[in-house]
Design a protein around this motif. Structure first.
Motif, short mmCIF file in Angstrom:
data_model
loop_
_atom_site.label_atom_id
_atom_site.label_comp_id
_atom_site.label_asym_id
_atom_site.label_seq_id
_atom_site.Cartn_x
_atom_site.Cartn_y
_atom_site.Cartn_z
N GLU A 120 -17.89 -21.19 -36.71
CA GLU A 120 -18.21 -21.23 -35.29
C GLU A 120 -17.07 -21.83 -34.48
O GLU A 120 -16.09 -22.33 -35.03
N SER A 121 -17.22 -21.78 -33.17
CA SER A 121 -16.31 -22.43 -32.23
C SER A 121 -17.11 -23.32 -31.30
O SER A 121 -18.22 -22.95 -30.88
N THR A 122 -16.56 -24.47 -30.95
CA THR A 122 -17.23 -25.36 -29.99
C THR A 122 -16.87 -25.01 -28.56
O THR A 122 -17.47 -25.55 -27.63
N TRP A 123 -15.89 -24.12 -28.37
CA TRP A 123 -15.44 -23.78 -27.03
C TRP A 123 -16.24 -22.64 -26.42
O TRP A 123 -16.86 -21.84 -27.14
N SER A 124 -16.24 -22.56 -25.12
CA SER A 124 -16.83 -21.45 -24.40
C SER A 124 -15.84 -20.98 -23.34
O SER A 124 -15.52 -21.73 -22.42
N PRO A 125 -15.30 -19.77 -23.48
CA PRO A 125 -15.56 -18.81 -24.55
C PRO A 125 -14.95 -19.25 -25.88
O PRO A 125 -14.02 -20.06 -25.89
N PRO A 126 -15.45 -18.72 -26.99
CA PRO A 126 -15.03 -19.21 -28.31
C PRO A 126 -13.54 -19.07 -28.59
O PRO A 126 -12.95 -19.92 -29.24
N LEU A 127 -12.93 -17.98 -28.10
CA LEU A 127 -11.51 -17.73 -28.39
C LEU A 127 -10.72 -17.58 -27.09
O LEU A 127 -9.89 -16.68 -26.95
N GLY A 128 -10.96 -18.48 -26.16
CA GLY A 128 -10.31 -18.39 -24.85
C GLY A 128 -9.09 -19.27 -24.71
O GLY A 128 -8.38 -19.59 -25.67
N CYS A 158 -0.57 -16.00 -34.67
CA CYS A 158 0.54 -16.52 -33.88
C CYS A 158 1.86 -16.20 -34.58
O CYS A 158 1.91 -16.09 -35.81
N ASP A 159 2.92 -16.08 -33.81
CA ASP A 159 4.26 -15.93 -34.36
C ASP A 159 5.25 -16.59 -33.40
O ASP A 159 4.86 -17.36 -32.52
N ASP A 160 6.53 -16.29 -33.58
CA ASP A 160 7.55 -16.94 -32.75
C ASP A 160 7.38 -16.62 -31.26
O ASP A 160 7.87 -17.37 -30.41
N ALA A 161 6.70 -15.54 -30.95
CA ALA A 161 6.49 -15.16 -29.54
C ALA A 161 5.26 -15.85 -28.94
O ALA A 161 4.99 -15.71 -27.76
N GLY A 162 4.52 -16.58 -29.78
CA GLY A 162 3.34 -17.27 -29.29
C GLY A 162 2.08 -16.71 -29.92
O GLY A 162 2.12 -15.85 -30.81
N CYS A 163 0.94 -17.21 -29.47
CA CYS A 163 -0.35 -16.75 -29.99
C CYS A 163 -0.78 -15.53 -29.19
O CYS A 163 -1.61 -15.62 -28.29
N HIS A 164 -0.17 -14.40 -29.53
CA HIS A 164 -0.35 -13.20 -28.74
C HIS A 164 -1.54 -12.36 -29.18
O HIS A 164 -1.87 -11.39 -28.51
N VAL A 165 -2.17 -12.70 -30.31
CA VAL A 165 -3.33 -11.94 -30.77
C VAL A 165 -4.53 -12.87 -30.83
O VAL A 165 -4.57 -13.82 -31.61
N ILE A 166 -5.45 -12.65 -29.95
CA ILE A 166 -6.74 -13.35 -30.02
C ILE A 166 -7.79 -12.27 -29.87
O ILE A 166 -7.98 -11.71 -28.79
N ASN A 167 -8.45 -11.93 -30.94
CA ASN A 167 -9.29 -10.74 -31.03
C ASN A 167 -10.74 -11.14 -31.26
O ASN A 167 -11.05 -11.75 -32.28
N ASP A 168 -11.62 -10.80 -30.34
CA ASP A 168 -13.03 -11.11 -30.53
C ASP A 168 -13.86 -9.84 -30.73
O ASP A 168 -15.07 -9.82 -30.49
N GLN A 169 -13.20 -8.77 -31.15
CA GLN A 169 -13.89 -7.51 -31.39
C GLN A 169 -13.94 -7.20 -32.89
O GLN A 169 -13.26 -7.81 -33.69
N GLY A 170 -14.74 -6.25 -33.27
CA GLY A 170 -14.75 -5.77 -34.65
C GLY A 170 -15.40 -6.74 -35.61
O GLY A 170 -16.31 -7.49 -35.26
N LYS A 171 -14.93 -6.72 -36.85
CA LYS A 171 -15.46 -7.54 -37.93
C LYS A 171 -14.41 -8.57 -38.31
O LYS A 171 -13.52 -8.30 -39.12
#
Length: 240
Positions: free
Chosen positions: A157-165, A194-207
Protein backbone atom coordinates in the motif's frame (compact mmCIF):
# COMPACT_ATOMS: atom_id res chain seq x y z
CA UNK A 1 -11.51 -25.95 -26.90
CA UNK A 2 -10.53 -23.26 -24.42
CA UNK A 3 -7.78 -20.99 -25.78
CA UNK A 4 -4.84 -19.73 -23.78
CA UNK A 5 -4.65 -16.04 -22.85
CA UNK A 6 -1.32 -14.38 -22.20
CA UNK A 7 -3.21 -11.39 -20.84
CA UNK A 8 -4.97 -13.61 -18.30
CA UNK A 9 -1.71 -15.31 -17.29
CA UNK A 10 0.05 -12.00 -16.61
CA UNK A 11 -2.97 -10.62 -14.78
CA UNK A 12 -3.24 -13.73 -12.61
CA UNK A 13 0.39 -13.39 -11.54
CA UNK A 14 -0.28 -9.87 -10.30
CA UNK A 15 -3.50 -10.94 -8.58
CA UNK A 16 -1.72 -13.77 -6.78
CA UNK A 17 0.89 -11.40 -5.32
CA UNK A 18 -1.61 -8.74 -4.23
CA UNK A 19 -3.98 -11.31 -2.70
CA UNK A 20 -1.16 -12.81 -0.65
CA UNK A 21 -0.02 -9.39 0.55
CA UNK A 22 -3.59 -8.37 1.39
CA UNK A 23 -4.18 -11.62 3.29
CA UNK A 24 -1.04 -11.11 5.35
CA UNK A 25 -2.13 -7.57 6.16
CA UNK A 26 -5.57 -8.76 7.29
CA UNK A 27 -4.59 -11.83 9.27
CA UNK A 28 -1.17 -11.18 10.79
CA UNK A 29 -1.59 -9.55 14.18
CA UNK A 30 2.03 -8.53 14.78
CA UNK A 31 3.94 -5.96 12.70
CA UNK A 32 7.10 -8.08 12.61
CA UNK A 33 5.11 -11.10 11.42
CA UNK A 34 3.47 -8.99 8.72
CA UNK A 35 6.85 -7.76 7.59
CA UNK A 36 8.34 -11.25 7.51
CA UNK A 37 5.48 -12.55 5.39
CA UNK A 38 5.69 -9.60 2.99
CA UNK A 39 9.41 -10.24 2.51
CA UNK A 40 8.71 -13.91 1.85
CA UNK A 41 6.02 -13.15 -0.74
CA UNK A 42 8.28 -10.84 -2.75
CA UNK A 43 11.24 -13.21 -2.43
CA UNK A 44 9.12 -16.12 -3.67
CA UNK A 45 7.97 -14.08 -6.65
CA UNK A 46 11.52 -13.32 -7.72
CA UNK A 47 12.87 -16.79 -6.93
CA UNK A 48 10.03 -18.35 -8.91
CA UNK A 49 10.27 -16.22 -12.04
CA UNK A 50 13.86 -15.03 -12.42
CA UNK A 51 16.16 -17.26 -14.50
CA UNK A 52 18.00 -19.91 -12.50
CA UNK A 53 21.32 -18.08 -12.77
CA UNK A 54 19.92 -15.66 -10.16
CA UNK A 55 19.36 -16.59 -6.53
CA UNK A 56 17.29 -14.69 -3.98
CA UNK A 57 17.83 -14.41 -0.22
CA UNK A 58 17.59 -12.17 2.80
CA UNK A 59 21.23 -11.38 3.40
CA UNK A 60 24.11 -9.17 4.42
CA UNK A 61 26.71 -8.15 1.82
CA UNK A 62 30.45 -8.01 2.52
CA UNK A 63 33.56 -6.88 0.68
CA UNK A 64 37.23 -7.88 0.56
CA UNK A 65 38.14 -5.08 2.97
CA UNK A 66 36.08 -6.69 5.72
CA UNK A 67 33.13 -4.30 5.62
CA UNK A 68 29.51 -5.40 5.84
CA UNK A 69 26.26 -3.85 4.67
CA UNK A 70 23.03 -3.61 6.59
CA UNK A 71 20.79 -6.66 6.23
CA UNK A 72 18.65 -6.45 3.09
CA UNK A 73 15.22 -8.06 2.85
CA UNK A 74 15.75 -9.33 -0.68
CA UNK A 75 19.12 -9.74 -2.40
CA UNK A 76 19.32 -10.95 -6.00
CA UNK A 77 22.75 -12.47 -6.52
CA UNK A 78 24.76 -14.66 -8.86
CA UNK A 79 25.42 -18.30 -8.00
CA UNK A 80 26.75 -19.50 -11.32
CA UNK A 81 30.05 -17.62 -11.14
CA UNK A 82 30.24 -16.85 -7.39
CA UNK A 83 32.43 -19.20 -5.35
CA UNK A 84 31.81 -17.54 -1.98
CA UNK A 85 28.44 -17.55 -0.26
CA UNK A 86 28.72 -17.73 3.52
CA UNK A 87 26.10 -18.96 5.97
CA UNK A 88 26.42 -18.71 9.76
CA UNK A 89 23.63 -19.20 12.32
CA UNK A 90 21.04 -19.04 9.52
CA UNK A 91 22.42 -15.69 8.34
CA UNK A 92 23.57 -15.44 4.71
CA UNK A 93 26.54 -13.25 3.73
CA UNK A 94 27.18 -12.57 0.04
CA UNK A 95 30.30 -10.96 -1.46
CA UNK A 96 29.59 -7.60 -3.06
CA UNK A 97 30.87 -8.76 -6.45
CA UNK A 98 28.01 -11.29 -6.65
CA UNK A 99 25.14 -8.85 -6.11
CA UNK A 100 22.83 -7.74 -8.92
CA UNK A 101 20.04 -6.07 -6.97
CA UNK A 102 18.85 -5.36 -3.41
CA UNK A 103 15.35 -4.56 -2.15
CA UNK A 104 13.58 -3.58 1.02
CA UNK A 105 10.07 -5.02 1.45
CA UNK A 106 7.56 -3.13 3.60
CA UNK A 107 3.81 -3.05 4.16
CA UNK A 108 3.43 0.60 3.11
CA UNK A 109 5.44 3.24 1.31
CA UNK A 110 5.91 6.69 2.83
CA UNK A 111 8.75 9.20 3.10
CA UNK A 112 10.28 7.43 6.10
CA UNK A 113 10.32 4.06 4.35
CA UNK A 114 11.82 5.59 1.21
CA UNK A 115 14.61 7.10 3.31
CA UNK A 116 15.12 3.84 5.21
CA UNK A 117 15.36 1.81 2.00
CA UNK A 118 17.75 4.35 0.47
CA UNK A 119 20.07 4.03 3.48
CA UNK A 120 20.03 0.24 3.22
CA UNK A 121 20.78 0.37 -0.51
CA UNK A 122 23.65 2.81 0.05
CA UNK A 123 25.21 0.41 2.59
CA UNK A 124 25.63 -2.10 -0.25
CA UNK A 125 26.69 0.25 -3.01
CA UNK A 126 29.38 1.72 -0.76
CA UNK A 127 31.23 -1.59 -0.54
CA UNK A 128 34.32 -2.35 -2.61
CA UNK A 129 33.99 -4.73 -5.55
CA UNK A 130 36.95 -6.39 -7.26
CA UNK A 131 37.13 -7.28 -10.95
CA UNK A 132 39.84 -9.40 -12.57
CA UNK A 133 40.73 -9.98 -16.23
CA UNK A 134 38.67 -12.81 -17.69
CA UNK A 135 40.71 -15.67 -19.22
CA UNK A 136 39.47 -17.40 -22.36
CA UNK A 137 40.81 -19.63 -25.11
CA UNK A 138 42.22 -16.66 -27.04
CA UNK A 139 43.96 -15.06 -24.05
CA UNK A 140 42.09 -12.78 -21.66
CA UNK A 141 39.67 -9.88 -21.67
CA UNK A 142 40.10 -6.74 -19.56
CA UNK A 143 38.35 -6.66 -16.17
CA UNK A 144 34.64 -6.08 -16.58
CA UNK A 145 33.58 -2.57 -15.54
CA UNK A 146 31.47 -2.77 -12.40
CA UNK A 147 27.78 -2.84 -13.22
CA UNK A 148 25.43 -0.67 -11.13
CA UNK A 149 23.67 -2.50 -8.32
CA UNK A 150 19.91 -2.13 -8.71
CA UNK A 151 18.17 -0.84 -5.59
CA UNK A 152 14.46 -1.04 -4.93
CA UNK A 153 11.51 -0.82 -2.55
CA UNK A 154 8.56 -3.24 -2.56
CA UNK A 155 5.30 -2.55 -0.71
CA UNK A 156 1.60 -3.37 -0.80
CA UNK A 157 0.00 0.00 0.00
CA UNK A 158 0.83 3.71 -0.02
CA UNK A 159 0.10 6.21 2.75
CA UNK A 160 -0.01 9.08 0.25
CA UNK A 161 -2.98 10.44 -1.65
CA UNK A 162 -2.66 10.04 -4.54
CA UNK A 163 -0.61 6.87 -3.93
CA UNK A 164 1.99 7.54 -6.64
CA UNK A 165 1.87 11.32 -6.92
CA UNK A 166 4.18 14.23 -6.25
CA UNK A 167 4.90 13.17 -2.65
CA UNK A 168 6.45 9.93 -3.88
CA UNK A 169 8.39 11.74 -6.60
CA UNK A 170 9.75 14.22 -4.05
CA UNK A 171 10.81 11.47 -1.63
CA UNK A 172 12.55 9.52 -4.39
CA UNK A 173 14.36 12.61 -5.68
CA UNK A 174 16.04 13.23 -2.32
CA UNK A 175 18.91 10.80 -2.93
CA UNK A 176 22.44 10.65 -4.33
CA UNK A 177 23.88 7.98 -6.64
CA UNK A 178 24.56 5.55 -3.80
CA UNK A 179 21.14 5.83 -2.18
CA UNK A 180 18.92 6.19 -5.24
CA UNK A 181 15.97 3.81 -5.49
CA UNK A 182 15.93 2.60 -9.09
CA UNK A 183 12.72 0.63 -9.17
CA UNK A 184 9.82 -0.21 -6.92
CA UNK A 185 6.34 -1.60 -6.70
CA UNK A 186 3.32 -0.56 -4.67
CA UNK A 187 1.31 -3.65 -5.54
CA UNK A 188 -2.12 -2.21 -4.81
CA UNK A 189 -1.52 0.92 -6.90
CA UNK A 190 1.38 0.85 -9.35
CA UNK A 191 5.12 0.76 -9.90
CA UNK A 192 7.86 3.30 -10.48
CA UNK A 193 11.35 3.51 -11.93
CA UNK A 194 14.18 6.04 -11.77
CA UNK A 195 17.39 6.63 -13.69
CA UNK A 196 19.93 9.41 -14.25
CA UNK A 197 17.20 11.54 -15.84
CA UNK A 198 15.04 11.31 -12.72
CA UNK A 199 11.97 9.37 -11.68
CA UNK A 200 10.35 9.61 -15.07
CA UNK A 201 8.17 6.48 -14.82
CA UNK A 202 5.37 6.45 -12.30
CA UNK A 203 2.73 4.05 -13.56
CA UNK A 204 -0.58 3.41 -11.84
CA UNK A 205 -2.13 1.43 -14.68
CA UNK A 206 -2.16 -2.26 -15.55
CA UNK A 207 -0.93 -5.03 -13.26
CA UNK A 208 1.85 -3.48 -11.14
CA UNK A 209 3.43 -6.63 -9.66
CA UNK A 210 3.76 -8.24 -13.08
CA UNK A 211 4.95 -5.00 -14.70
CA UNK A 212 7.59 -4.59 -11.99
CA UNK A 213 8.80 -8.18 -12.46
CA UNK A 214 9.17 -7.79 -16.21
CA UNK A 215 10.98 -4.46 -15.85
CA UNK A 216 13.38 -5.98 -13.30
CA UNK A 217 14.14 -8.89 -15.64
CA UNK A 218 14.84 -6.44 -18.47
CA UNK A 219 17.22 -4.48 -16.27
CA UNK A 220 19.01 -7.63 -15.15
CA UNK A 221 19.44 -8.66 -18.79
CA UNK A 222 21.19 -5.35 -19.39
CA UNK A 223 23.70 -6.06 -16.61
CA UNK A 224 24.86 -9.36 -18.19
CA UNK A 225 27.17 -11.19 -15.74
CA UNK A 226 28.88 -10.15 -12.51
CA UNK A 227 32.61 -9.28 -12.51
CA UNK A 228 35.23 -11.98 -11.97
CA UNK A 229 35.86 -11.87 -8.22
CA UNK A 230 39.41 -11.60 -6.89
CA UNK A 231 39.44 -14.56 -4.50
CA UNK A 232 42.92 -13.72 -3.22
CA UNK A 233 41.62 -10.35 -1.99
CA UNK A 234 39.38 -12.30 0.39
CA UNK A 235 42.05 -14.90 1.21
CA UNK A 236 44.20 -12.23 2.88
CA UNK A 237 41.86 -12.46 5.90
CA UNK A 238 43.06 -16.01 6.65
CA UNK A 239 45.26 -16.24 9.73
CA UNK A 240 48.65 -17.89 9.55
Amino acid sequence: MTSWSLEALLADLHSSVTEQLARARRTMGHPVAKGDVAESIWAQLLAGYLPQRYKVAKAFVCDSEGRFSDQLDVVVYDRQYSPLIFEMDNQIIIPAESVYAVFEAKQEIDAAQVGYAAKKIASVRGLKRTSLPVPHIGGSSPPKPLQPIIGGLLTFESTWSPPLGSSLAKALADADDDSRIDIGCVAAHGWFACDDAGCHVINDQGKPATAFLLELIARLQGLATVPMIDIRAYAKWLND
